[in-house]
Design an enzyme around this catalytic site. Structure first.
Site, PDB file in Angstrom:
ATOM      1  CB  CYS A 215      -6.057  33.271  13.657  1.00 54.93           C
ATOM      2  SG  CYS A 215      -5.806  32.445  15.246  1.00 54.93           S
TER       3      CYS A 215
ATOM      4  CD  GLU B 143      -5.053  26.471  12.639  1.00 51.96           C
ATOM      5  OE1 GLU B 143      -6.082  26.197  13.294  1.00 51.96           O
ATOM      6  OE2 GLU B 143      -4.942  27.493  11.938  1.00 51.96           O
TER       7      GLU B 143
ATOM      8  CB  CYS C 287      -3.184  29.067  14.550  1.00 53.61           C
ATOM      9  SG  CYS C 287      -4.753  28.621  15.343  1.00 53.61           S
TER      10      CYS C 287
ATOM     11  CG  HIS D  71      -8.400  28.575  16.727  1.00 55.01           C
ATOM     12  ND1 HIS D  71      -7.797  29.770  16.398  1.00 55.01           N
ATOM     13  CD2 HIS D  71      -9.613  28.900  17.247  1.00 55.01           C
ATOM     14  CE1 HIS D  71      -8.609  30.771  16.705  1.00 55.01           C
ATOM     15  NE2 HIS D  71      -9.710  30.282  17.226  1.00 55.01           N
TER      16      HIS D  71
END
Lengths: 150, 150
Positions: free
Chosen positions: B82, B54, B85, B52
């Site tokens: 999420c 991040e 992250c 992801h």
């Protein structure tokens, strides 16, 4: 069988301790019963806060599978996954999660964030906890006691 | 200033969409005010469920800093993190989290796992939400609409 996979995860945890990392180990088993990835913590060595045993093992298995999902695969880990790891287990669609010791301090499965227990979690594995928990816990306690005394 | 960092995160989100990835982008700002890492989603390209925006940005900034912690650093991301992250943001000790759109479906900050809201979370950043939320949301809606129609 289950015990043998958890023994391999414990070996990874001991190897992590020998490297000065928090002793947690993980193993991934494919639907065929073959171990496709194994790893221990490497957050310090790699300067990577996500380099937990579970995440490293899942990344390796995904690389080998050529997919970001590991449908039908099972994960064995010596300690209750934290939210990073539980989220990764969910995203990778791991079928069954077997873990050892409960992590009252940082766990995210049976306590705290309880990542698998919300509608925002799109996949929850079957969960089997407490496997070889005493050994996993002894490893962690020994590691932190040695660091306090060192 | 804040807006300029979020604009850079939006650029990363647009670049992710152009690669066929879910359009989310992130930027990390050091205490000096310098952008030290930027990334967009690459889960498909890298076959990595943790890739992801991040996580990629935090890993890059950690590599550069030679540390698994980013004390005093701020993270700008176009979508609510999420659980993977949010857990990574906590582990990396990010100082401030600025995010755009709320993620009712998969978010783990203001809903669902609410990763920062438990005693098992050892560090919670200051949180500022809703920055450029309309643009971040329009990007995501456009991406998923195009995939449905495509």
């Amino acid at each position: 069988m289950f015990r043998s996979f958890m023994d391999q995860a414990l070996l990874e945890a001991r190897a992590a301790a020998a490297r000065g990392e928090v002793p947690v180990g993980a193993v991934i088993v494919a639907p065929s019963g073959e171990v496709v990835a194994r790893a221990g913590n490497r957050t310090r060595e790699l300067c990577d806060p996500t380099a937990h045993a579970e995440v490293l093992a899942i990344r390796e298995a995904c690389r080998k599978a050529g997919s970001e999902r590991l449908v039908g695969h099972d994960l064995y880990v010596t300690l209750e996954p934290c939210p990073i790891c539980a989220g990764t287990i969910s995203a990778a669609r791991i079928r069954r999660l077997y873990y050892g010791a409960a992590d009252v301090k940082s766990g995210g499965v049976a306590q705290g964030a309880r990542v698998f227990s919300h509608p925002q979690c799109h996949h929850a594995p079957e969960i089997y906890d407490g496997l070889a928990a005493a050994e996993a816990e002894a490893l962690l306690k020994g590691f932190f006691a040695a660091r306090r005394d060192g």
